[in-house]
Enzyme design. Sequence first.
Site, mmCIF file in Angstrom:
data_model
loop_
_atom_site.group_PDB
_atom_site.id
_atom_site.type_symbol
_atom_site.label_atom_id
_atom_site.label_comp_id
_atom_site.label_asym_id
_atom_site.label_seq_id
_atom_site.Cartn_x
_atom_site.Cartn_y
_atom_site.Cartn_z
ATOM 1 N N HIS A 165 0.898 -0.964 -0.105
ATOM 2 C CA HIS A 165 -0.188 0.401 -0.125
ATOM 3 C C HIS A 165 0.927 1.464 0.005
ATOM 4 O O HIS A 165 -0.032 2.297 0.198
ATOM 5 C CB HIS A 165 -0.712 0.172 1.740
ATOM 6 C CG HIS A 165 -2.158 0.289 0.685
ATOM 7 N ND1 HIS A 165 -2.589 1.072 0.431
ATOM 8 C CD2 HIS A 165 -2.972 0.271 1.352
ATOM 9 C CE1 HIS A 165 -3.662 2.038 0.439
ATOM 10 N NE2 HIS A 165 -4.335 0.745 1.206
ATOM 11 N N ASP A 383 -9.465 -8.428 -18.409
ATOM 12 C CA ASP A 383 -9.253 -9.645 -19.406
ATOM 13 C C ASP A 383 -7.566 -10.048 -19.386
ATOM 14 O O ASP A 383 -7.354 -9.688 -20.815
ATOM 15 C CB ASP A 383 -9.689 -9.332 -20.778
ATOM 16 C CG ASP A 383 -10.169 -11.028 -21.393
ATOM 17 O OD1 ASP A 383 -9.960 -11.664 -20.869
ATOM 18 O OD2 ASP A 383 -10.359 -10.472 -22.177
#
Length: 442
Positions: A165, A383
């Site tokens: 993070h 994808d």
Amino acid sequence: MPSPVRRISTCSVSPPSGHPPRIDLASWDLSMLSAQYIQKGHLFSMSDVSCRLDDVIDHLQNSLAQALLHFYPLAGRLVTEKPRDGTKGLFTYIDCSAGGADFVRSVADGISVADVVEPFYTPSFVKDLFCLDLAICYDAHNDPLLAIQLTELVDGFFLGISLNHVVGDGTAFWNFVTAWAEINRGVDPISRPPVLDRWFVDGTSIPIKLPYNEPEEYILRPKAPNLKEVFFLFPFESIAHLRERANDENRKAGEPTISSFQALASLMWRSITRARKFPENETVGCRLAFDNRSRFRPPLSPDYFGNTVYAVYAATTVGELLSHGIGWAGAMLNRIVRSYTDVEIRGKVDKWMDAPSIYTLAMFDAQSIHIGSSPRYDMYGCDFGWGKAVAIRSGNANKFDGKVSAFPGREGDGSVEFEICLSPENMDRLLLDREFMALIKT
């Protein structure tokens, strides 16, 4: 009970050389040093994949190396140094030339795709589908900033991604995953190259000095809490009805019009507060994490690869929250969100620069809920060449009683999924909340 997930192999993946050696970290980045990694992943069925799993893994490792050419900070490690003059302070930056990203291959013995998605409560083994369970961001002085774990299932596989993070927020996370997926399916060039230059307040002395003698002064390692985790799907029709009901209340009361997400956040706040059985005079809050990129004037690029997140906070008493409707709570959130302008955000950064501090999970009080992630992230649009994932799941990181994460519905029809984490007794009571349960798809 032992985990069914077994690690088979680990390799390091690095980009080609030639990139800058160092990234100095901005205020938002440094404040995450004691936070845990972002952990999200895609579940795939082998029925959607036309090649062998070994070929899938080889191709992913090659495309990851190419993705790291664009996102080279993810192949580095954190470095902390003390001032050379012996004064108090710590400087932390990314050494972009160290380490590489980890790619781990695992097997989940006897676990199918259905075993991941069909149970009502998220199975305990899901946390083992990710690397770096409960690691904090500071650990990337030795651990990778990015760790990928592909776990073979009986009839599919899970691609778990753990991203430090300190390097980036949710927007940065999904921009990276989208770019990697594009490269994996042969897209060249990627549609959204990252903007790697960090944003600093004018006049900032770089690198930023943290006011500590040793990292142990800000490091906090919380234990994993006992939680029940459930994904609740809200169909578009339920969301539209909820927003219409809330805004009808607000029109009559002279309150502002609220968004669908603010109506959903209000529902979460009210329903979880009811489940917690606090007394009427107890102060309860709702935190909404939001991205600052578009709020700056001029705005930061949507492809800014770093952290720009703040959490707005609304608070009231249990009695006030539950005696009013969804619209009233939503209007409170709406006013606070609209108040976060360029001036307000810069003011908060200036305040942090005057007294730098590190966020920890201890800052999230037991009387509030915290809503993170976003249904705007195109999670199912990532994808890799195998079509849409069966499901998205998250790891063990940054979870506590009252943590709520928002996901887009899989079908792209305006539905929203919320992953809710509560103590077992609070979850049991939430499932009896008629207002809440009437809106979900079972």
